[in-house]
Design a protein around this motif. Structure first.
Motif, PDB file in Angstrom:
ATOM      1  N   ARG A 247       2.931 -16.242 -20.770  1.00  0.00           N
ATOM      2  CA  ARG A 247       3.901 -15.350 -21.416  1.00  0.00           C
ATOM      3  C   ARG A 247       5.331 -15.831 -21.198  1.00  0.00           C
ATOM      4  N   ASP A 248       6.146 -15.716 -22.259  1.00  0.00           N
ATOM      5  CA  ASP A 248       7.559 -16.101 -22.165  1.00  0.00           C
ATOM      6  C   ASP A 248       8.360 -15.142 -21.285  1.00  0.00           C
ATOM      7  N   ASN A 249       7.890 -13.925 -21.152  1.00  0.00           N
ATOM      8  CA  ASN A 249       8.613 -12.914 -20.387  1.00  0.00           C
ATOM      9  C   ASN A 249       8.184 -12.889 -18.912  1.00  0.00           C
ATOM     10  N   ALA A 250       7.457 -13.918 -18.470  1.00  0.00           N
ATOM     11  CA  ALA A 250       6.972 -13.986 -17.092  1.00  0.00           C
ATOM     12  C   ALA A 250       7.468 -15.260 -16.416  1.00  0.00           C
ATOM     13  N   LYS A 251       8.058 -15.084 -15.239  1.00  0.00           N
ATOM     14  CA  LYS A 251       8.519 -16.236 -14.460  1.00  0.00           C
ATOM     15  C   LYS A 251       7.966 -16.109 -13.054  1.00  0.00           C
ATOM     16  N   ILE A 252       7.735 -17.273 -12.455  1.00  0.00           N
ATOM     17  CA  ILE A 252       7.286 -17.288 -11.065  1.00  0.00           C
ATOM     18  C   ILE A 252       7.939 -18.469 -10.365  1.00  0.00           C
ATOM     19  N   CYS A 253       8.472 -18.225  -9.192  1.00  0.00           N
ATOM     20  CA  CYS A 253       9.065 -19.280  -8.373  1.00  0.00           C
ATOM     21  C   CYS A 253       8.371 -19.252  -7.022  1.00  0.00           C
ATOM     22  N   VAL A 254       8.067 -20.435  -6.505  1.00  0.00           N
ATOM     23  CA  VAL A 254       7.413 -20.539  -5.204  1.00  0.00           C
ATOM     24  C   VAL A 254       8.454 -21.012  -4.199  1.00  0.00           C
ATOM     25  N   CYS A 255       8.564 -20.250  -3.143  1.00  0.00           N
ATOM     26  CA  CYS A 255       9.580 -20.506  -2.121  1.00  0.00           C
ATOM     27  C   CYS A 255       8.934 -21.178  -0.912  1.00  0.00           C
TER      28      CYS A 255
END
Length: 197
Positions: A150-158
């Motif tokens: 989905r374009d409206n979903a972001k995820i960043c791994v820290c």
């Protein structure tokens, strides 16, 4: 009268024309008292929570603004939902159009909840730790794939340690989950519906 005399002697109040009023210094002091009283209000309403949890995990620049939380509500799931998202938080999540979360712990209820939210158009940005991401990949790969498509979903791994259990900010509420001082986590949160939060 004793208190008024003390305030006059300290230069905070002046007496003119049978009226007592704030001096110029008093006006400055009173403006500074409001944030102090609001801060004390945040802590005193839920003193057990704040005393027993690691508030040093909150970044200093945000801890300095803890009074922005305003009226907070302690949220804990019912016993029959202990390993789910607390119902009050879930209700507000469903109503939100934007969700941002930083999390260092894994809740098995989140993958399906967040997939459902992005499907209905909610903008979601997640910052999670590497172990949480690895578990998502390993045990919830289908949900993760659906989320990432989905374009409206972001995820960043820290890669660096995240000291808060979870911090969820939406256009409806803020929910902050902290670890106990001894590092143990329990499924609960402080929730604020204030715009300043």
């Amino acid at each position: 009268m004793t208190q008024i005399k003390i305030l006059i002697s300290q230069g905070l109040i002046i007496h003119e024309d049978d009226l007592y009023k704030l001096s110029d210094i008093g006006k400055v002091v009173v403006k500074k008292m409001v944030p102090l009283l609001n801060t004390l209000g945040v802590f005193s309403d839920n003193m057990d929570y704040w005393e027993n949890h690691n508030i040093s995990a909150i970044p200093a620049h945000l801890l300095d603004r803890i009074d922005d939380l305003g009226q907070c509500e302690f949220i804990e799931p019912d016993l029959d939902r202990m390993y789910e998202i607390p119902q009050r938080i879930e209700e507000k999540l469903v109503q939100s159009t934007r969700v941002m979360e930083v999390s260092s712990y894994f809740n098995p209820a989140y993958p399906s909840t967040y997939v459902e939210l992005v499907k209905k158009g909610t903008e979601i940005s997640l910052i999670i730790t590497k172990p949480v991401f690895e578990r998502l990949k390993r045990e919830y790969s289908t949900s993760l794939r659906e989320y990432l498509e989905r374009d409206n979903a972001k995820i960043c791994v820290c890669d660096c340690p995240v000291k808060v259990a979870s911090s969820v900010v939406t256009d409806r509420f803020l929910a902050l989950s902290l670890f106990y001082r001894n590092g143990i986590y329990h499924n609960h949160a402080m929730m604020s519906m204030e715009k300043t939060a």
